[in-house]
Design a protein around this motif. Structure first.
Motif, PDB file in Angstrom:
ATOM      1  N   ILE A 198      48.843  41.888  41.999  1.00  0.00           N
ATOM      2  CA  ILE A 198      48.007  42.584  41.008  1.00  0.00           C
ATOM      3  C   ILE A 198      47.988  44.074  41.292  1.00  0.00           C
ATOM      4  CG2 ILE A 198      45.623  42.901  40.217  1.00  0.00           C
ATOM      5  CD1 ILE A 198      45.298  39.835  40.670  1.00  0.00           C
ATOM      6  N   PHE A 199      47.803  44.434  42.555  1.00  0.00           N
ATOM      7  CA  PHE A 199      47.783  45.849  42.940  1.00  0.00           C
ATOM      8  C   PHE A 199      49.116  46.513  42.595  1.00  0.00           C
ATOM      9  CE2 PHE A 199      48.766  49.129  46.121  1.00  0.00           C
ATOM     10  CZ  PHE A 199      47.706  49.991  45.927  1.00  0.00           C
ATOM     11  N   THR A 200      50.209  45.868  42.948  1.00  0.00           N
ATOM     12  CA  THR A 200      51.537  46.446  42.705  1.00  0.00           C
ATOM     13  C   THR A 200      51.838  46.534  41.208  1.00  0.00           C
ATOM     14  OG1 THR A 200      52.315  45.476  44.785  1.00  0.00           O
ATOM     15  CG2 THR A 200      53.988  46.212  43.218  1.00  0.00           C
ATOM     16  N   GLY A 201      51.613  45.436  40.508  1.00  0.00           N
ATOM     17  CA  GLY A 201      51.926  45.407  39.080  1.00  0.00           C
ATOM     18  C   GLY A 201      51.086  46.359  38.256  1.00  0.00           C
ATOM     19  N   SER A 202      49.890  46.697  38.756  1.00  0.00           N
ATOM     20  CA  SER A 202      48.994  47.582  37.999  1.00  0.00           C
ATOM     21  C   SER A 202      49.589  48.966  37.778  1.00  0.00           C
ATOM     22  CB  SER A 202      47.659  47.716  38.723  1.00  0.00           C
ATOM     23  OG  SER A 202      46.989  46.482  38.787  1.00  0.00           O
ATOM     24  N   PHE A 203      50.513  49.375  38.631  1.00  0.00           N
ATOM     25  CA  PHE A 203      51.113  50.705  38.471  1.00  0.00           C
ATOM     26  C   PHE A 203      52.067  50.763  37.277  1.00  0.00           C
ATOM     27  CE2 PHE A 203      49.631  50.783  42.835  1.00  0.00           C
ATOM     28  CZ  PHE A 203      49.083  52.056  42.940  1.00  0.00           C
ATOM     29  N   SER A 204      52.371  49.618  36.693  1.00  0.00           N
ATOM     30  CA  SER A 204      53.200  49.607  35.481  1.00  0.00           C
ATOM     31  C   SER A 204      52.361  49.711  34.211  1.00  0.00           C
ATOM     32  CB  SER A 204      54.024  48.313  35.426  1.00  0.00           C
ATOM     33  OG  SER A 204      53.176  47.193  35.192  1.00  0.00           O
ATOM     34  N   ILE A 205      51.047  49.653  34.350  1.00  0.00           N
ATOM     35  CA  ILE A 205      50.148  49.618  33.189  1.00  0.00           C
ATOM     36  C   ILE A 205      50.366  50.781  32.223  1.00  0.00           C
ATOM     37  CG2 ILE A 205      47.728  49.872  32.499  1.00  0.00           C
ATOM     38  CD1 ILE A 205      48.398  47.076  33.264  1.00  0.00           C
ATOM     39  N   PRO A 206      50.557  52.029  32.694  1.00  0.00           N
ATOM     40  CA  PRO A 206      50.746  53.125  31.718  1.00  0.00           C
ATOM     41  C   PRO A 206      51.838  52.871  30.691  1.00  0.00           C
ATOM     42  CG  PRO A 206      50.364  54.037  33.906  1.00  0.00           C
ATOM     43  CD  PRO A 206      50.493  52.544  34.084  1.00  0.00           C
ATOM     44  N   SER A 207      52.880  52.152  31.089  1.00  0.00           N
ATOM     45  CA  SER A 207      53.972  51.894  30.134  1.00  0.00           C
ATOM     46  C   SER A 207      53.597  50.831  29.104  1.00  0.00           C
ATOM     47  CB  SER A 207      55.232  51.455  30.893  1.00  0.00           C
ATOM     48  OG  SER A 207      55.022  50.220  31.560  1.00  0.00           O
ATOM     49  N   PHE A 208      52.496  50.108  29.340  1.00  0.00           N
ATOM     50  CA  PHE A 208      52.051  49.069  28.404  1.00  0.00           C
ATOM     51  C   PHE A 208      50.833  49.495  27.587  1.00  0.00           C
ATOM     52  CE2 PHE A 208      54.305  46.712  31.669  1.00  0.00           C
ATOM     53  CZ  PHE A 208      55.067  45.829  30.931  1.00  0.00           C
ATOM     54  N   ASN A 209      50.260  50.648  27.889  1.00  0.00           N
ATOM     55  CA  ASN A 209      49.004  51.043  27.254  1.00  0.00           C
ATOM     56  C   ASN A 209      49.093  51.134  25.737  1.00  0.00           C
ATOM     57  OD1 ASN A 209      46.977  51.111  29.176  1.00  0.00           O
ATOM     58  ND2 ASN A 209      47.529  53.150  29.902  1.00  0.00           N
ATOM     59  N   GLU A 210      50.254  51.519  25.212  1.00  0.00           N
ATOM     60  CA  GLU A 210      50.371  51.613  23.760  1.00  0.00           C
ATOM     61  C   GLU A 210      50.282  50.242  23.100  1.00  0.00           C
ATOM     62  OE1 GLU A 210      54.818  51.971  22.366  1.00  0.00           O
ATOM     63  OE2 GLU A 210      54.465  53.398  24.009  1.00  0.00           O
ATOM     64  N   TYR A 211      50.522  49.182  23.880  1.00  0.00           N
ATOM     65  CA  TYR A 211      50.367  47.819  23.364  1.00  0.00           C
ATOM     66  C   TYR A 211      48.981  47.258  23.670  1.00  0.00           C
ATOM     67  CZ  TYR A 211      55.445  48.080  23.016  1.00  0.00           C
ATOM     68  OH  TYR A 211      56.723  48.458  22.702  1.00  0.00           O
ATOM     69  N   ILE A 212      48.332  47.780  24.709  1.00  0.00           N
ATOM     70  CA  ILE A 212      47.014  47.289  25.124  1.00  0.00           C
ATOM     71  C   ILE A 212      45.916  47.831  24.219  1.00  0.00           C
ATOM     72  CG2 ILE A 212      45.276  47.384  26.964  1.00  0.00           C
ATOM     73  CD1 ILE A 212      47.599  47.396  28.972  1.00  0.00           C
ATOM     74  N   GLY A 213      45.962  49.152  23.951  1.00  0.00           N
ATOM     75  CA  GLY A 213      44.868  49.781  23.203  1.00  0.00           C
ATOM     76  C   GLY A 213      45.369  50.801  22.201  1.00  0.00           C
ATOM     77  N   TYR A 214      44.441  51.636  21.745  1.00  0.00           N
ATOM     78  CA  TYR A 214      44.734  52.570  20.657  1.00  0.00           C
ATOM     79  C   TYR A 214      44.682  54.045  21.073  1.00  0.00           C
ATOM     80  CZ  TYR A 214      44.064  48.611  17.433  1.00  0.00           C
ATOM     81  OH  TYR A 214      44.174  47.428  16.764  1.00  0.00           O
ATOM     82  N   LYS A 215      44.513  54.313  22.352  1.00  0.00           N
ATOM     83  CA  LYS A 215      44.349  55.698  22.778  1.00  0.00           C
ATOM     84  C   LYS A 215      45.585  56.542  22.466  1.00  0.00           C
ATOM     85  CE  LYS A 215      42.954  58.543  26.719  1.00  0.00           C
ATOM     86  NZ  LYS A 215      42.522  58.530  28.151  1.00  0.00           N
ATOM     87  N   GLU A 216      46.765  56.032  22.803  1.00  0.00           N
ATOM     88  CA  GLU A 216      47.994  56.790  22.558  1.00  0.00           C
ATOM     89  C   GLU A 216      48.248  56.935  21.065  1.00  0.00           C
ATOM     90  OE1 GLU A 216      51.402  55.560  24.752  1.00  0.00           O
ATOM     91  OE2 GLU A 216      50.317  55.396  26.656  1.00  0.00           O
ATOM     92  N   LEU A 217      47.949  55.897  20.301  1.00  0.00           N
ATOM     93  CA  LEU A 217      48.090  55.962  18.845  1.00  0.00           C
ATOM     94  C   LEU A 217      47.225  57.083  18.274  1.00  0.00           C
ATOM     95  CD1 LEU A 217      49.066  54.412  16.165  1.00  0.00           C
ATOM     96  CD2 LEU A 217      46.786  53.373  16.251  1.00  0.00           C
ATOM     97  N   CYS A 218      45.973  57.125  18.703  1.00  0.00           N
ATOM     98  CA  CYS A 218      45.046  58.133  18.178  1.00  0.00           C
ATOM     99  C   CYS A 218      45.411  59.530  18.646  1.00  0.00           C
ATOM    100  CB  CYS A 218      43.617  57.786  18.590  1.00  0.00           C
ATOM    101  SG  CYS A 218      42.987  56.287  17.806  1.00  0.00           S
ATOM    102  N   SER A 219      45.895  59.645  19.873  1.00  0.00           N
ATOM    103  CA  SER A 219      46.337  60.962  20.370  1.00  0.00           C
ATOM    104  C   SER A 219      47.477  61.502  19.534  1.00  0.00           C
ATOM    105  CB  SER A 219      46.761  60.848  21.840  1.00  0.00           C
ATOM    106  OG  SER A 219      45.671  60.503  22.655  1.00  0.00           O
TER     107      SER A 219
END
Length: 514
Positions: free
Chosen positions: A409-430
């Motif tokens: 979990i700790f290791t895989g969490s560092f890949s989260i930024p590349s998935f954020n556009e699928y997780i939420g709407y922050k990048e879309l709104c930006s």
């Protein structure tokens, strides 16, 4: 378990809280509701885009509002602490509870198993009130048991009532029903139901009624009869009898318990059933834990509204009863198999990801960090199986698998930024705000308010519903439309209107410029 081990667990979850975007379904909705409450000056009553939101008590929303007032924005790290820290409190209380009956090595295994149990782990890292409620329920039941054993203090009665109210004030009726029914059922099993007044007497009910009266008075002053009626009846009686939301059949929890408790579901269910069959559940503590599990499972099954997370308060008792029983069962090969089956499945992580990454729709998995995390999981699975069948050491196997999961979990969490556009709407709104500034656009539309209305948290701007406008008006205006890509393909009129327009895609959504 020493304090530094709790810090290690916190560290394992920290990257998730630092890098992850808010999810749209619940997290973003809570933020939007809190923003609306701050703007309206409300404290006890809430609305979501003007519509009454009495689904949840105010305590968690107060926390969200506090974070916004303190930091000027919504902090994932701040809000995440109100999920992670309650999870650690549950670990601490459960460990302290069984310390007199279970040795240290078993207790360490229990803590590692609980924190890596599917939905318990999920509730520890998502921004919801469920783990807070679970903490208050565990504290209330622990306090009851201390009083039952004659180890309570002069404050135990007040603390018991306080914890029950806080569970109610955090999530709703489940926070009251689980402690009430668990205590009543346990005393009935023990043939001591006549002593119920010691625990659920005038003091307890008086504190609950006084605190609830203050809460409901605040609701009535702010929201009047309509809101109070929605809170007291629509969100309680109607959900219990004939739910308008999350309605599921009576056997629902029998279906979902397997993935909720994964990867320990086979172990928990198998050991507990074996313990019942062998009639080795003899101590009061074992009987109480089994009572909590049974009452929660059966009670929630009888309620019309059902979702997996409602079972959260039972998970600590599943794990810890398993730990108390698994050596008494004396079926090492049986127990080993119950651990080995999910371990083998987890060990397939790397080959599965390598195959899925070849599909066009799954190219986001082609991330070096994902490969490293899945490779670690495969190695952890191999080491676990070696401990089971070469060393024949159950404790070591459980600790390797659970500890390895935390490392993954700790290791895989560092890949989260590349998935954020699928997780939420922050990048879309930006992206939308960037285009709006560049083109001088000041009008924002959304296609599906039920799904995307809460992006106002990011845009901090009025949103208009595209469907409420005349068909041609949006084409002649200077505006930006936020829409899920799938909705474009589903709606022929929408597809026609956006055809040929400048568009940007982020994850599963599209920004259309008019």
């Amino acid at each position: 378990m020493k304090a530094n081990k709790y810090l290690l667990i916190l560290l394992a979850f920290l990257p998730l809280l630092l890098f992850r975007d808010f999810t749209p379904d619940n997290e973003l909705k809570y933020l939007s509701i809190a923003d609306e409450a701050i703007r309206n000056g409300n404290f006890f009553t809430f609305t979501n885009h003007g519509l009454i939101y009495a689904d949840k008590p105010p305590f968690y929303l107060w926390i969200v509002m506090l974070g916004k007032l303190l930091f000027g924005t919504h902090s994932m790290l701040f809000l995440g602490m109100f999920s992670v820290i309650p999870a650690l409190v549950v670990l601490y209380v459960m460990d302290k509870w069984i310390a007199s009956e279970v040795d240290l090595s078993n207790r360490i295994s229990a803590q590692l198993m609980l924190i890596t149990t599917g939905f318990f782990l999920g509730a520890a890292v998502v921004l919801r009130m469920d783990m807070l409620m679970c903490m208050f329920i565990v504290l209330s039941l622990y306090t009851f048991y201390q009083m039952y054993e004659g180890k309570g203090t002069k404050w135990s009665g007040f603390l018991f009532a306080f914890y029950v109210f806080m569970a109610l004030f955090t999530k709703g009726p489940i926070g009251l029903l689980v402690p009430l029914l668990s205590v009543v059922a346990f005393l009935a099993v023990k043939g001591e139901l006549r002593t119920i007044g010691r625990y659920w007497g005038i003091k307890t009910w008086g504190i609950l009624l006084i605190c609830s009266a203050v809460w409901f008075s605040g609701v009535y002053i702010e929201g009047g009869n309509a809101y109070l009626n929605n809170l007291l009846f629509n969100q309680t009686v109607n959900r219990a009898v004939d739910s308008f939301h999350h309605k599921k059949p009576i056997y629902y929890y029998f279906e979902v318990i397997w993935h909720c408790l994964a990867p320990w579901s086979l172990l928990c269910v198998g050991v507990i059933i074996a313990g019942l069959k062998a009639k080795i559940i003899r101590t009061d503590l074992e009987k109480f834990f089994l009572t909590v599990i049974t009452v929660t499972f059966v009670g929630l099954s009888l309620i019309s509204a059902k979702i997996e997370i409602y079972m959260l308060p039972a998970f600590p008792f599943f794990i810890y009863l398993t730990i108390m029983l698994w050596q008494k069962v004396r079926l090492n090969k049986f127990v080993s198999a119950l651990i080995a089956i999910p371990t083998v499945i987890l060990g397939l992580a790397l080959p599965v990801v390598l195959v899925l990454g070849r599909f066009k729709s799954m190219t986001m998995l082609n991330n070096p960090i994902i490969y490293i995390a899945c490779g670690l999981l495969t190695v952890v699975a191999i080491l676990t199986l070696l401990s089971l069948y070469k060393r024949k050491d159950l404790h070591r196997a459980v600790n390797i698998l659970a500890g390895g999961l935390l490392l993954v979990i700790f290791t895989g969490s560092f890949s989260i930024p590349s998935f954020n556009e699928y997780i939420g709407y922050k990048e879309l709104c930006s992206k939308g705000k960037e285009v709006a500034r560049h083109k001088g656009i000041k009008t924002y539309y959304i296609y599906n308010p039920n799904r995307m209305g809460n992006i106002d948290v990011y845009l901090e701007h009025e949103l208009k519903d595209w469907k409420e406008l005349e068909a041609d008006s949006i084409s002649s205006s200077k505006a930006i439309l936020f829409v899920r890509t799938r909705d474009i393909s589903r709606d022929s009129l929408l597809k026609q209107k956006v055809a040929g327009k400048e568009q940007f895609t982020k994850g599963n959504c599209t920004v259309v410029i008019f």
